[in-house]
Design a protein around this motif. Sequence first.
Motif, PDB file in Angstrom:
ATOM      1  N   MET A  14       0.249  -6.846  14.964  1.00 48.13           N
ATOM      2  CA  MET A  14       0.640  -6.280  14.165  1.00 48.13           C
ATOM      3  C   MET A  14       0.489  -7.558  13.162  1.00 48.13           C
ATOM      4  N   LEU A  15       0.084  -7.195  12.032  1.00 46.68           N
ATOM      5  CA  LEU A  15      -0.167  -7.896  11.152  1.00 46.68           C
ATOM      6  C   LEU A  15       1.702  -8.135  10.056  1.00 46.68           C
ATOM      7  N   ALA A  16       2.217  -7.237   9.882  1.00 48.66           N
ATOM      8  CA  ALA A  16       3.011  -5.969   9.697  1.00 48.66           C
ATOM      9  C   ALA A  16       4.133  -7.465  10.261  1.00 48.66           C
ATOM     10  N   GLU A  17       4.415  -7.624  10.963  1.00 47.39           N
ATOM     11  CA  GLU A  17       5.377  -8.490  12.223  1.00 47.39           C
ATOM     12  C   GLU A  17       4.705 -10.005  12.344  1.00 47.39           C
ATOM     13  N   ARG A  18       3.620 -10.775  11.190  1.00 49.65           N
ATOM     14  CA  ARG A  18       3.490 -11.724  11.825  1.00 49.65           C
ATOM     15  C   ARG A  18       4.457 -12.627  10.474  1.00 49.65           C
TER      16      ARG A  18
END
Length: 342
Positions: A1-5
Amino acid sequence: MLAERDPHVDATRLLAELVPPPRFGAVRFATYVPDQAQPSQARAVRALEEFAAGIGGPAPGSARRKWFRVREPERPSIPGGVYLDGGYGVGKTHLLASLWHAAEAPPEQKAFGTFVELTNLVGALGFRPAVDALSSHRLVCIDEFELDDPGDTVLVSTLLTRLAAAGVRLAATSNTLPGKLGEGRFAAADFMREIQGLSARFTSLRIDGDDYRHRGLPQAPDPYTDAQVTAAAARTPGAALDDFGPLAAHLAAVHPSRYGALVDGVAAVFLRGVRPVTDQAAALRLVVLADRLYDREVPVMASGVRFDQLFSAEMLSGGYRKKYFRAVSRLTSLARDSSRFA
């Protein structure tokens, strides 16, 4: 997930990455196909070839050199700076990257970055170290040149003045003529001296034409269902699967200059529940993300609304409209690229 990067990019990497992105790594003037119905495109190629040929010669003179002059359209002659102006999708970035490749100088003496990346470099290094780092370059190319606030106006004006004094050749692309930068976005009249100073450093080359990404193609493809997006992500190596709302919120916590690092190693982006954006700050962050995905040729498969419905009619008629149209154009192209995952 991009939102966890949450990527962190140090100054050394920022400098090392000032090269054309993967999509434009192999482009050259010879691979640009001018539209025969738009003579300005062929003229721009000839002018840029001349400009590139001069970069390997003696360095430009002092800051007192005359940077802007009126040129005969059929016999271009460019001094220390060139500015490619035109609508989205006419190949300005292709030509800017071709100039970088054609310039007769070692890669470490040429820089290519977006306006956001340039201003972030100054923030990371400090103004004086950034000037020192870039002053050794023969050429600095700035893509997507925009002045969205007064602070950026003064910063970039001063930076380019210092680089010009050091003999650095400058090239930029934008959807806005240099004298119109900032118009509709802040009180440009209050900073007209700086804006006019920027304009005086460039010879403007107008590039007319239609968006090549969608010439003769249908409208934005219809979105998939949430289930289709989820299933496609599960069978795609290197996929990033995100819900649109949380991802849009996460972008607010990541500086736009790090959006390239945010998608490092991502083969394709899968978005569930794309919906119209009503907040302008969130919309502008999505514009930058769209640019970085497009630069890196990362397909985008999505559910929700079509990408041509992402921005409101009010946004598409406001001061940032050209940015939004560019984002819609690029996201639509990436959505078409994602059809192979269906």
